[in-house]
Scaffold this motif. Structure first.
Motif, PDB file in Angstrom:
ATOM      1  N   GLY A  19       0.821  -1.209   0.000  1.00 11.78           N
ATOM      2  CA  GLY A  19       0.000   0.000   0.000  1.00 11.78           C
ATOM      3  C   GLY A  19       0.849   1.250   0.000  1.00 11.78           C
ATOM      4  O   GLY A  19       0.567   2.216  -0.715  1.00 11.78           O
ATOM      5  N   LEU A  20       1.929   1.244   0.802  1.00 14.36           N
ATOM      6  CA  LEU A  20       2.830   2.397   0.861  1.00 14.36           C
ATOM      7  C   LEU A  20       3.518   2.615  -0.475  1.00 14.36           C
ATOM      8  O   LEU A  20       3.689   3.758  -0.923  1.00 14.36           O
ATOM      9  CB  LEU A  20       3.872   2.190   1.967  1.00 14.36           C
ATOM     10  N   TYR A  21       3.908   1.513  -1.108  1.00 16.15           N
ATOM     11  CA  TYR A  21       4.576   1.618  -2.408  1.00 16.15           C
ATOM     12  C   TYR A  21       3.636   2.230  -3.447  1.00 16.15           C
ATOM     13  O   TYR A  21       4.025   3.086  -4.252  1.00 16.15           O
ATOM     14  CB  TYR A  21       5.042   0.245  -2.887  1.00 16.15           C
ATOM     15  N   SER A  22       2.355   1.788  -3.422  1.00 20.81           N
ATOM     16  CA  SER A  22       1.371   2.304  -4.371  1.00 20.81           C
ATOM     17  C   SER A  22       1.173   3.811  -4.187  1.00 20.81           C
ATOM     18  O   SER A  22       1.153   4.568  -5.161  1.00 20.81           O
ATOM     19  CB  SER A  22       0.038   1.572  -4.187  1.00 20.81           C
ATOM     20  N   VAL A  23       1.041   4.246  -2.918  1.00 20.54           N
ATOM     21  CA  VAL A  23       0.871   5.671  -2.629  1.00 20.54           C
ATOM     22  C   VAL A  23       2.119   6.445  -3.029  1.00 20.54           C
ATOM     23  O   VAL A  23       2.037   7.536  -3.613  1.00 20.54           O
ATOM     24  CB  VAL A  23       0.555   5.883  -1.134  1.00 20.54           C
ATOM     25  N   PHE A  24       3.295   5.877  -2.719  1.00 25.65           N
ATOM     26  CA  PHE A  24       4.560   6.534  -3.050  1.00 25.65           C
ATOM     27  C   PHE A  24       4.705   6.720  -4.559  1.00 25.65           C
ATOM     28  O   PHE A  24       5.064   7.805  -5.041  1.00 25.65           O
ATOM     29  CB  PHE A  24       5.731   5.705  -2.502  1.00 25.65           C
ATOM     30  N   LYS A  25       4.379   5.665  -5.315  1.00 29.18           N
ATOM     31  CA  LYS A  25       4.466   5.730  -6.773  1.00 29.18           C
ATOM     32  C   LYS A  25       3.502   6.787  -7.324  1.00 29.18           C
ATOM     33  O   LYS A  25       3.864   7.579  -8.211  1.00 29.18           O
ATOM     34  CB  LYS A  25       4.135   4.359  -7.374  1.00 29.18           C
ATOM     35  N   GLN A  26       2.280   6.801  -6.764  1.00 30.31           N
ATOM     36  CA  GLN A  26       1.284   7.777  -7.206  1.00 30.31           C
ATOM     37  C   GLN A  26       1.730   9.203  -6.906  1.00 30.31           C
ATOM     38  O   GLN A  26       1.527  10.117  -7.712  1.00 30.31           O
ATOM     39  CB  GLN A  26      -0.052   7.464  -6.512  1.00 30.31           C
ATOM     40  N   ASP A  57      -9.521   9.742  -5.957  1.00 27.82           N
ATOM     41  CA  ASP A  57      -8.893   8.431  -6.131  1.00 27.82           C
ATOM     42  C   ASP A  57      -7.625   8.525  -6.981  1.00 27.82           C
ATOM     43  O   ASP A  57      -6.736   7.697  -6.865  1.00 27.82           O
ATOM     44  CB  ASP A  57      -9.877   7.466  -6.818  1.00 27.82           C
ATOM     45  N   TYR A  58      -7.585   9.526  -7.833  1.00 27.98           N
ATOM     46  CA  TYR A  58      -6.463   9.675  -8.767  1.00 27.98           C
ATOM     47  C   TYR A  58      -6.025  11.137  -8.752  1.00 27.98           C
ATOM     48  O   TYR A  58      -6.435  11.929  -9.610  1.00 27.98           O
ATOM     49  CB  TYR A  58      -6.918   9.248 -10.160  1.00 27.98           C
ATOM     50  N   PRO A  59      -5.201  11.541  -7.777  1.00 24.01           N
ATOM     51  CA  PRO A  59      -4.830  12.962  -7.622  1.00 24.01           C
ATOM     52  C   PRO A  59      -4.268  13.606  -8.884  1.00 24.01           C
ATOM     53  O   PRO A  59      -4.455  14.798  -9.114  1.00 24.01           O
ATOM     54  CB  PRO A  59      -3.781  12.914  -6.504  1.00 24.01           C
ATOM     55  N   LYS A  60      -3.590  12.820  -9.719  1.00 31.71           N
ATOM     56  CA  LYS A  60      -2.983  13.369 -10.930  1.00 31.71           C
ATOM     57  C   LYS A  60      -4.039  13.930 -11.891  1.00 31.71           C
ATOM     58  O   LYS A  60      -3.731  14.735 -12.771  1.00 31.71           O
ATOM     59  CB  LYS A  60      -2.143  12.299 -11.633  1.00 31.71           C
ATOM     60  N   SER A  68     -12.363  17.915 -11.316  1.00 29.05           N
ATOM     61  CA  SER A  68     -11.501  17.639 -10.159  1.00 29.05           C
ATOM     62  C   SER A  68     -10.791  18.908  -9.701  1.00 29.05           C
ATOM     63  O   SER A  68     -10.684  19.192  -8.500  1.00 29.05           O
ATOM     64  CB  SER A  68     -10.466  16.563 -10.510  1.00 29.05           C
ATOM     65  N   LEU A  69     -10.327  19.694 -10.670  1.00 24.51           N
ATOM     66  CA  LEU A  69      -9.629  20.937 -10.355  1.00 24.51           C
ATOM     67  C   LEU A  69     -10.574  21.924  -9.662  1.00 24.51           C
ATOM     68  O   LEU A  69     -10.219  22.549  -8.657  1.00 24.51           O
ATOM     69  CB  LEU A  69      -9.066  21.549 -11.641  1.00 24.51           C
ATOM     70  N   LEU A 142     -19.368   6.800 -13.428  1.00 25.21           N
ATOM     71  CA  LEU A 142     -19.545   7.133 -12.011  1.00 25.21           C
ATOM     72  C   LEU A 142     -18.337   7.888 -11.469  1.00 25.21           C
ATOM     73  O   LEU A 142     -18.472   8.759 -10.606  1.00 25.21           O
ATOM     74  CB  LEU A 142     -19.765   5.856 -11.187  1.00 25.21           C
ATOM     75  N   ASN A 143     -17.154   7.546 -11.990  1.00 24.16           N
ATOM     76  CA  ASN A 143     -15.928   8.213 -11.550  1.00 24.16           C
ATOM     77  C   ASN A 143     -14.838   7.969 -12.585  1.00 24.16           C
ATOM     78  O   ASN A 143     -14.809   6.926 -13.242  1.00 24.16           O
ATOM     79  CB  ASN A 143     -15.481   7.675 -10.183  1.00 24.16           C
ATOM     80  N   ASN A 144     -13.961   8.959 -12.737  1.00 21.31           N
ATOM     81  CA  ASN A 144     -12.881   8.830 -13.710  1.00 21.31           C
ATOM     82  C   ASN A 144     -11.569   9.165 -13.028  1.00 21.31           C
ATOM     83  O   ASN A 144     -11.324  10.313 -12.653  1.00 21.31           O
ATOM     84  CB  ASN A 144     -13.107   9.759 -14.901  1.00 21.31           C
ATOM     85  N   GLY A 145     -10.759   8.148 -12.829  1.00 20.33           N
ATOM     86  CA  GLY A 145      -9.473   8.329 -12.180  1.00 20.33           C
ATOM     87  C   GLY A 145      -8.429   7.449 -12.831  1.00 20.33           C
ATOM     88  O   GLY A 145      -8.185   7.534 -14.040  1.00 20.33           O
ATOM     89  N   LYS A 146      -7.824   6.606 -12.050  1.00 22.77           N
ATOM     90  CA  LYS A 146      -6.830   5.683 -12.596  1.00 22.77           C
ATOM     91  C   LYS A 146      -7.476   4.766 -13.625  1.00 22.77           C
ATOM     92  O   LYS A 146      -6.855   4.349 -14.616  1.00 22.77           O
ATOM     93  CB  LYS A 146      -6.200   4.872 -11.469  1.00 22.77           C
TER      94      LYS A 146
END
Length: 408
Positions: A19-26, A57-60, A68-69, A142-146
């Motif tokens: 989980g930490l790796y996924s957050v770090f990569k994101q 869900d997808y900050p980028k 989102s902005l 419903l949602n658009n992220g990753k």
């Protein structure tokens, strides 16, 4: 017992690390994208925190998704008001930068007038989905992220295929984007689950969207014998039935908007004609114009691209029924998906979201090209004969081709 506890602890640590790796990569991807967009590290630190506060869900997505902005800009403003820092120069500078970035994003979207990626699709977008062999389904984002999270596709307000059975399926997606155009893309269902309590499936993003124009008509291949008559009178009687033989011809594909006609001799474009033939037991009479001609000198035959200007409603319905029944199953699914996106476009126009002209459209090469004005057939000063042999009186298809029986 101790071994089991140790295994549980080890699994827990591995899951935590994953989980930490996924957050770090994101987070790394977020900062790289933000720096490319000319944001400072301090701005990005705040934006990352705000993205977490907004549960993105997808900050980028902040860097390309206006919804989102806007959501995060509202969150920053509210937080600043709550903390009494709304007049702080740093806060105002960040908000100004976000407004500038949003304006830039809007201008880029307006100048492109098209989508380069499904990442730009917004929440609530209607989708028409073809699952090959199973028909056309309706859904919405419903949602658009990753990934794109959509409601479980329905047919006639029913869910014939449960969410879990969509996993791994390859699908075709059709949509009408408000104030833009119709799009189609292919993708794969990557999973299923619940989103805000609603059963959903997830789609893989695609950067291969095809921007298409509205298809004027769907054509079906056929072999229908017909009689062709040249219109010379200024006054046209649409109810008149010809009892004399005209030029023998063969209709090779047909739609309610026109046909591809094979005929003997050298055809001439921009000629007004009347086409008379039977479908099942109904007499069909089509009035229109030969738009373009393809002449084959070796066989002394022409292919006429005929645009229908007038067709009685009952005859039109008979032609549509014939066309639809002649289509292969795959083409029927595409036809239905296009009809549904036509409905979406009409609903969009009714709510005041008028669509712009489509600049880059796919040429469907359906024949009957050119002006589709539904007014009166233009009267031409002279009506040339279709046959290259003027003395023949009636055009006869070369007998060596054996398209018609001699006695027909």
């Amino acid at each position: 017992m101790y071994i089991l506890v140790g295994i549980i602890i080890a699994v827990g640590i591995l899951l935590a690390l994953a989980g930490l790796y996924s957050v770090f990569k994101q987070k790394i991807e977020f900062y790289i994208t933000g720096l490319d967009a000319k944001f400072s590290f301090s701005d990005l630190n705040l934006l990352w925190n705000v993205a977490e506060m907004c549960d993105l869900d997808y900050p980028k997505a902040l860097f390309w998704s206006m919804p989102s902005l806007t959501k995060c800009m509202s969150q920053i403003t509210s937080q600043a008001a709550a903390n009494g820092t709304e007049t702080d120069p740093k806060t105002q500078a960040l908000i100004t930068k976000l407004f500038n970035y949003r304006t830039k994003l809007q201008n880029e979207t307006d100048s492109k007038k098209g989508l380069e990626s499904t990442m730009y699709l917004e929440k609530g977008q209607k989708l028409r989905i073809i699952l090959p062999g199973k028909g056309v389904f309706s859904s919405k984002i419903l949602n658009n992220g990753k990934e794109i999270i959509i409601s479980v596709p329905r047919q006639k307000d029913m869910i014939p295929i449960p969410a879990e059975q969509w996993d791994g399926k390859f699908i075709n997606v059709y949509l009408w984007r408000k104030a833009d155009a119709r799009y189609v893309f292919d993708t794969t269902v990557t999973g299923h689950g619940l989103f805000v309590g609603e059963s959903s499936i997830s789609l893989k993003h695609s950067s291969n969207l095809i921007r298409t124009q509205k298809r004027k008509a769907v054509r079906a291949k056929c072999e229908i014998k017909a009689n062709l008559y040249i219109i010379k009178n200024e006054e046209i009687d649409y109810n008149a039935v010809e009892t004399q033989n005209g030029y023998k011809c063969l209709i090779e594909d047909i739609s309610e908007a026109g046909a591809m006609i094979r005929i003997g001799g050298k055809g001439v474009p921009n000629v007004q004609i009347k086409l008379q033939f039977n479908i099942q037991n109904m007499l069909i009479i089509m009035f229109g114009v030969v738009r373009t001609v393809e002449y084959n000198e070796a066989s002394n035959q022409s292919l006429l691209h005929f645009e229908c200007i007038h067709l009685e409603p009952a005859m039109k319905n008979e032609v549509l029924s014939y066309v639809y029944n002649m289509l292969p199953e795959r083409e029927k699914e595409v036809y239905e998906a296009l009809q549904l996106t036509d409905t979406d476009e009409q609903e969009s126009a009714e709510t005041g979201d008028a669509a712009t002209d489509i600049d880059a459209a796919i040429n469907t090469a359906e024949g009957g090209e050119g002006n589709t004005d539904k007014g009166d057939i233009p009267v031409l000063p002279e009506m040339p004969e279709i046959s290259s042999d003027a003395s023949a009186g009636k055009t006869q298809i070369d007998p060596s081709i054996n398209i018609f029986d001699d006695n027909k």
